[in-house]
Motif scaffolding. Structure first.
Motif, PDB file in Angstrom:
ATOM      1  N   GLY A  88      -0.125  30.740 -17.334  1.00  0.00           N
ATOM      2  CA  GLY A  88      -1.653  30.707 -17.536  1.00  0.00           C
ATOM      3  C   GLY A  88      -2.121  29.796 -16.150  1.00  0.00           C
ATOM      4  O   GLY A  88      -3.015  30.549 -15.587  1.00  0.00           O
ATOM      5  N   GLU A 107       3.605  32.498 -21.599  1.00  0.00           N
ATOM      6  CA  GLU A 107       2.185  32.390 -21.244  1.00  0.00           C
ATOM      7  C   GLU A 107       1.671  31.296 -20.826  1.00  0.00           C
ATOM      8  O   GLU A 107       0.919  31.145 -20.036  1.00  0.00           O
ATOM      9  CB  GLU A 107       1.233  33.105 -22.441  1.00  0.00           C
ATOM     10  CG  GLU A 107       1.328  34.595 -22.792  1.00  0.00           C
ATOM     11  CD  GLU A 107       0.617  35.060 -23.929  1.00  0.00           C
ATOM     12  OE1 GLU A 107      -0.492  34.438 -24.531  1.00  0.00           O
ATOM     13  OE2 GLU A 107       0.792  36.270 -24.331  1.00  0.00           O
ATOM     14  N   ALA A 108       1.737  30.217 -21.491  1.00  0.00           N
ATOM     15  CA  ALA A 108       1.433  28.853 -21.320  1.00  0.00           C
ATOM     16  C   ALA A 108       1.939  28.626 -19.897  1.00  0.00           C
ATOM     17  O   ALA A 108       1.347  27.716 -19.217  1.00  0.00           O
ATOM     18  CB  ALA A 108       2.001  27.954 -22.301  1.00  0.00           C
ATOM     19  N   THR A 118       4.703  33.105 -26.030  1.00  0.00           N
ATOM     20  CA  THR A 118       3.573  32.243 -25.973  1.00  0.00           C
ATOM     21  C   THR A 118       3.968  31.459 -24.936  1.00  0.00           C
ATOM     22  O   THR A 118       3.074  30.544 -24.291  1.00  0.00           O
ATOM     23  CB  THR A 118       3.518  31.499 -27.413  1.00  0.00           C
ATOM     24  OG1 THR A 118       3.290  32.629 -28.101  1.00  0.00           O
ATOM     25  CG2 THR A 118       2.484  30.431 -27.326  1.00  0.00           C
ATOM     26  N   LYS A 173      -7.314  28.738 -20.001  1.00  0.00           N
ATOM     27  CA  LYS A 173      -5.881  29.453 -20.371  1.00  0.00           C
ATOM     28  C   LYS A 173      -5.398  28.911 -21.531  1.00  0.00           C
ATOM     29  O   LYS A 173      -4.819  29.823 -22.372  1.00  0.00           O
ATOM     30  CB  LYS A 173      -5.057  29.236 -19.137  1.00  0.00           C
ATOM     31  CG  LYS A 173      -5.309  30.311 -18.111  1.00  0.00           C
ATOM     32  CD  LYS A 173      -4.818  31.525 -18.503  1.00  0.00           C
ATOM     33  CE  LYS A 173      -5.245  32.754 -17.544  1.00  0.00           C
ATOM     34  NZ  LYS A 173      -5.244  34.078 -18.290  1.00  0.00           N
ATOM     35  N   LEU A 174      -5.426  27.578 -22.166  1.00  0.00           N
ATOM     36  CA  LEU A 174      -4.637  27.155 -23.160  1.00  0.00           C
ATOM     37  C   LEU A 174      -5.652  27.984 -24.449  1.00  0.00           C
ATOM     38  O   LEU A 174      -4.715  28.311 -25.282  1.00  0.00           O
ATOM     39  CB  LEU A 174      -5.152  25.579 -23.050  1.00  0.00           C
ATOM     40  CG  LEU A 174      -4.004  24.718 -22.538  1.00  0.00           C
ATOM     41  CD1 LEU A 174      -4.279  23.415 -22.897  1.00  0.00           C
ATOM     42  CD2 LEU A 174      -2.587  25.053 -23.540  1.00  0.00           C
ATOM     43  N   THR A 184       2.606  24.474 -20.149  1.00  0.00           N
ATOM     44  CA  THR A 184       1.390  24.239 -19.592  1.00  0.00           C
ATOM     45  C   THR A 184       1.861  23.343 -18.726  1.00  0.00           C
ATOM     46  O   THR A 184       1.329  23.327 -17.350  1.00  0.00           O
ATOM     47  CB  THR A 184       0.251  23.609 -20.388  1.00  0.00           C
ATOM     48  OG1 THR A 184      -0.016  24.663 -21.531  1.00  0.00           O
ATOM     49  CG2 THR A 184      -1.099  23.479 -19.529  1.00  0.00           C
ATOM     50  N   VAL A 207      -4.154  31.446 -24.538  1.00  0.00           N
ATOM     51  CA  VAL A 207      -2.713  31.340 -25.194  1.00  0.00           C
ATOM     52  C   VAL A 207      -3.029  31.028 -26.641  1.00  0.00           C
ATOM     53  O   VAL A 207      -2.219  31.866 -27.529  1.00  0.00           O
ATOM     54  CB  VAL A 207      -2.073  30.183 -24.479  1.00  0.00           C
ATOM     55  CG1 VAL A 207      -0.498  30.036 -25.128  1.00  0.00           C
ATOM     56  CG2 VAL A 207      -1.729  30.595 -23.292  1.00  0.00           C
ATOM     57  N   ILE A 220       3.812  24.849 -26.316  1.00  0.00           N
ATOM     58  CA  ILE A 220       2.666  25.470 -25.575  1.00  0.00           C
ATOM     59  C   ILE A 220       2.368  24.355 -24.269  1.00  0.00           C
ATOM     60  O   ILE A 220       2.499  24.632 -23.230  1.00  0.00           O
ATOM     61  CB  ILE A 220       1.537  25.557 -26.212  1.00  0.00           C
ATOM     62  CG1 ILE A 220       1.757  26.933 -27.186  1.00  0.00           C
ATOM     63  CG2 ILE A 220       0.387  25.906 -25.179  1.00  0.00           C
ATOM     64  CD1 ILE A 220       0.598  27.217 -28.219  1.00  0.00           C
ATOM     65  N   LEU A 221       2.584  22.846 -25.009  1.00  0.00           N
ATOM     66  CA  LEU A 221       2.067  22.120 -23.874  1.00  0.00           C
ATOM     67  C   LEU A 221       3.387  21.831 -22.791  1.00  0.00           C
ATOM     68  O   LEU A 221       2.944  21.489 -21.548  1.00  0.00           O
ATOM     69  CB  LEU A 221       2.227  20.621 -24.285  1.00  0.00           C
ATOM     70  CG  LEU A 221       0.471  20.460 -25.058  1.00  0.00           C
ATOM     71  CD1 LEU A 221       0.639  18.942 -25.684  1.00  0.00           C
ATOM     72  CD2 LEU A 221      -0.295  20.846 -24.301  1.00  0.00           C
TER      73      LEU A 221
END
Lengths: 281, 433
Positions: A105, A101-102, A98, A131-132, A176, A135, A172-173
């Motif tokens: 992305g 991916e972030a 994950t 994209k977020l 990103t 994810v 995730i952030l």
């Protein structure tokens, strides 16, 4: 009279109020578009794959199988984990995936959307938000595997599990943030996506995905300096034991991530017109 | 050059006029070397982020001005044509106006919602159905989901793809995809439309439909800028036009004036302006068939040799030939075709002495065959003529493959394909009481 839009050569940084206003406006304006783009991408992704969502399950399962076999044959030695080792590897791999991916992305989104970016002036934030969302959706699919896994291995879960999303979102952030930082460069130079593939390979190695946090040595230091470590470990701990081993690092990295996110957003906005003028026609 | 970098140079003018687009002293530079161009990109980003001046008004190594000090205004409800050869900076200008790239000097002010018809089918995903793509595409163009639902039927109706709406776009013919793209874009209902040569898609019937739609939008008060290589399209749609050449605005006036200037430059400029006279070197005896063309030119009414030709002018086409012995039954064929332009295919004028039953008898010596034309019927442009000197329409003595000449406008010939000699009069009869 509708409001006037002015395009000048000068940097918007000199007019921070206007910049903040535009950023807020575009963020609001991009919600609906982001949703559309996300629906479009997810649809397209699954429509052209025979195995469909099975692709979300396969990597963690393959990874866990490989490492469990290696551990059982004593090819690698791993110290005791809080939960059964196959579950540990599968869950951690899902989290790591994950994160990756972030990270990838924004770069992928911007690269694929190049022709669109070069021709239509839509809020660029929508690409990132879409994209977020993707994810998040992919993690949702993986959640099916994780729940099944926890039931199968009878992993005990504490009430702290309800806080897991907070840590997961921070993880995730962070991905990103780094992704947005690299996205404009990634459109200009292919080196970025190539280097990133290599980097994530090494990065996985120094992240406690297939082993618990080592305490000693240069390797232990590297693992502890890795900003993904506290976020990933805390997410895992919240979902399982409920005992957080290093809350300080977690909050430090989280705070830096949130601050950095605003900084990279500004950077992304300012950089995109220059990137677009170099790639297209 | 520093003029117009800051905001203050154009007075904020709500009282001044109803301009929806004000382009003021806009310049843009590009770099021809890719590696360096990418590096400059990084440099510009760094300068912008650092907040220091980019010195964007100066050229760096390998850079050139793609646009230089262009200024114009577009008023509400006005249609402006934008003409210029390839690389004149038309697309760059549209991209600056739509806010995709930043100007290097000057500023652009926009009032109203602007939609570019530059990107037909932006974001079309070939795997998804037409229906899904309409939603994605129109969202990208800035239409809310609610609005898309409302306009959906109109879009499909306009694109004429009812039977294929639930099929993946990759199964569409290129014409269908283009129609869908155009329909999506045109139903965003913008206040300002930028149209970059997209009307070249589809068949003639669909094109006509597109123009009808543009006409309707214009009546509703939509302003637009139309870029097109087809001058007729601009003449039909626009009242005024601007002419870009090598990044500079060379003229700005009503559409007809600009188009005729553009066409004249396009077909008649420097390299392509042909002298209206051709002298051929004498042939060696072994190559000669006995009768050779030695020169081709035009004479005016006073028998003077003409250096330039005008549509409608009275003139004679003259062929000077050298006969080595006496011949009879000599006749002339000439076929003229246009150089350049969309209609440059095939012969547009064929004249032969054969058809007119004109045959000459020539003793040995030099002769000049004169073909008298009371009016030159050709429209302005560059032409090539093939000349054949024949005997009894079977045997060719000499052939000149290409005699090039140019015809200029007489100033009264816009929108015409040929010159029509004419006179006017008024016949009145008194009222019967």
């Amino acid at each position: 009279m509708p409001p006037e839009i002015v395009y000048t050569p000068e940097s918007l940084l000199k007019r921070p109020h206007l910049l903040a206003h535009l950023m807020w406006r575009d963020l609001l304006a991009s919600r609906e578009l982001a949703w559309r783009l996300m629906v479009r991408d997810i649809n397209a992704q699954y429509r052209q794959a025979f195995l469909g969502i099975i692709w979300a399950f396969l990597p963690p399962i393959v990874m866990a199988a490989g490492f469990t076999l290696a551990k059982d044959a004593n090819v690698i030695t791993v110290s005791e984990t809080d939960i059964p080792y196959p579950a540990y590897v599968m869950f951690s791999t899902a989290l790591w995936q994950t994160f990756v991916e972030a990270l990838n992305g924004p770069i992928q989104a911007v690269t694929i959307a190049k022709p669109m970016l070069a021709r239509v002036n839509f809020p660029r934030e929508a690409l990132i938000l879409a994209k977020l969302g993707e994810v998040g959706f992919n993690f949702g699919v993986k959640l099916i595997l994780i729940v099944a896994l926890f039931l199968w291995f009878q992993v005990p879960v504490s009430w702290m599990v309800i806080l897991t999303p907070v840590a997961l979102i921070h993880l995730i952030l962070l991905g990103t943030l780094l992704g947005i930082l690299l996205a404009p460069l990634g459109v200009l130079y292919q080196d970025v996506s190539k280097g990133l593939t290599m980097l994530t390979g090494f990065w996985l190695f120094i992240t406690p995905v297939v082993y618990p946090i080592p305490k000693e040595g240069i390797f232990g230091l590297l693992v502890r300096l890795n900003p993904v470590t506290p976020l990933l470990v805390t997410t895992r701990e919240l979902a399982t034991t409920g005992v957080i081993s290093d809350a300080g690092s977690f909050w430090l990295v989280s705070a830096l991530t949130l601050l950095g996110l605003i900084f990279t957003w500004v950077m992304f906005r300012l950089a995109m017109p220059y990137v677009i003028e170099r790639v297209s026609s | 050059m520093a003029v117009g970098i800051t905001q203050q140079t154009v007075p904020t003018s709500s009282q001044q006029d109803d301009a929806v687009i004000v382009v003021d002293q806009v310049s843009k530079k590009f770099c021809r070397d890719l590696r360096r161009s990418l590096f400059y990109g990084i440099q510009d980003i760094a300068a912008d982020l650092g907040g220091w001046r980019r010195k964007s008004e100066f050229l760096r190594q390998d850079e050139f001005w793609a646009l230089q000090n262009v200024s114009f205004r577009l008023h509400r409800g006005e249609a402006l044509g934008l003409v210029g050869t390839n690389g004149a900076g038309k697309s760059t200008l549209l991209r600056i106006i739509s806010g995709l790239i930043k100007p290097d000097t000057g500023c652009v002010r926009i009032r109203g919602r602007l939609a570019p018809l530059i990107a037909l089918g932006a974001g079309f995903n070939p795997i998804l159905t037409g229906r899904e793509n309409i939603y994605a595409n129109m969202s990208i163009l800035g239409v809310s989901t609610q609005e898309i639902k409302k306009r959906f039927d109109q879009v499909v109706e306009f694109a004429e793809i009812w039977e294929a709406i639930d099929a993946p776009v990759q199964t569409y013919s290129s014409g269908m995809a283009a129609r869908l793209g155009f329909a999506c874009a045109i139903y965003t209902e913008p206040e300002i439309l930028l149209i970059d040569e997209v009307l070249a898609v589809g068949d003639a019937r669909f094109k006509a439909k597109c123009y009808r739609r543009l006409y309707e939008l214009r009546k509703k008060g939509t302003s637009f800028i139309l870029v097109n290589h087809n001058p007729q399209a601009i003449l039909n749609t626009c009242d005024s036009a601007i002419y870009l050449s090598q990044g500079k605005l060379v003229a700005s006036s009503d559409a007809e004036t600009i188009i005729s200037q553009y066409e004249e430059d396009l077909f008649l400029n420097g390299a392509e302006r042909y002298p209206c006279k051709l002298d051929l070197p004498p042939k060696p005896p072994e190559e000669s068939l006995g009768l050779d063309v030695t020169s081709l030119f035009f004479r005016g009414t006073q028998s003077e040799i003409l250096e330039s030709l005008r549509s409608g002018q009275a003139l004679s086409f003259c062929v000077v030939c050298q006969a080595r012995q006496a011949f009879s039954g000599i006749t002339l064929h000439l076929s003229i075709s246009k150089i350049g332009g969309e209609d440059s295919v095939g012969t547009i004028l064929y004249l032969s002495g054969d058809n007119d039953n004109i045959f000459f008898d020539m003793p040995a010596g030099s002769h000049e065959i004169q073909l008298q034309l009371p009016y030159l019927g050709l429209e302005p442009g560059a032409y090539t003529m093939k000349v054949k000197l024949k005997k009894d329409s079977i045997y060719s003595f000499d052939v000149v493959e290409s005699f090039r000449f140019t015809v200029t406008a007489d100033g009264k010939m816009s929108k015409c394909r040929f010159y029509q000699p004419r006179s006017w009069q008024l016949v009145s009869s008194p009222l019967q009481s």
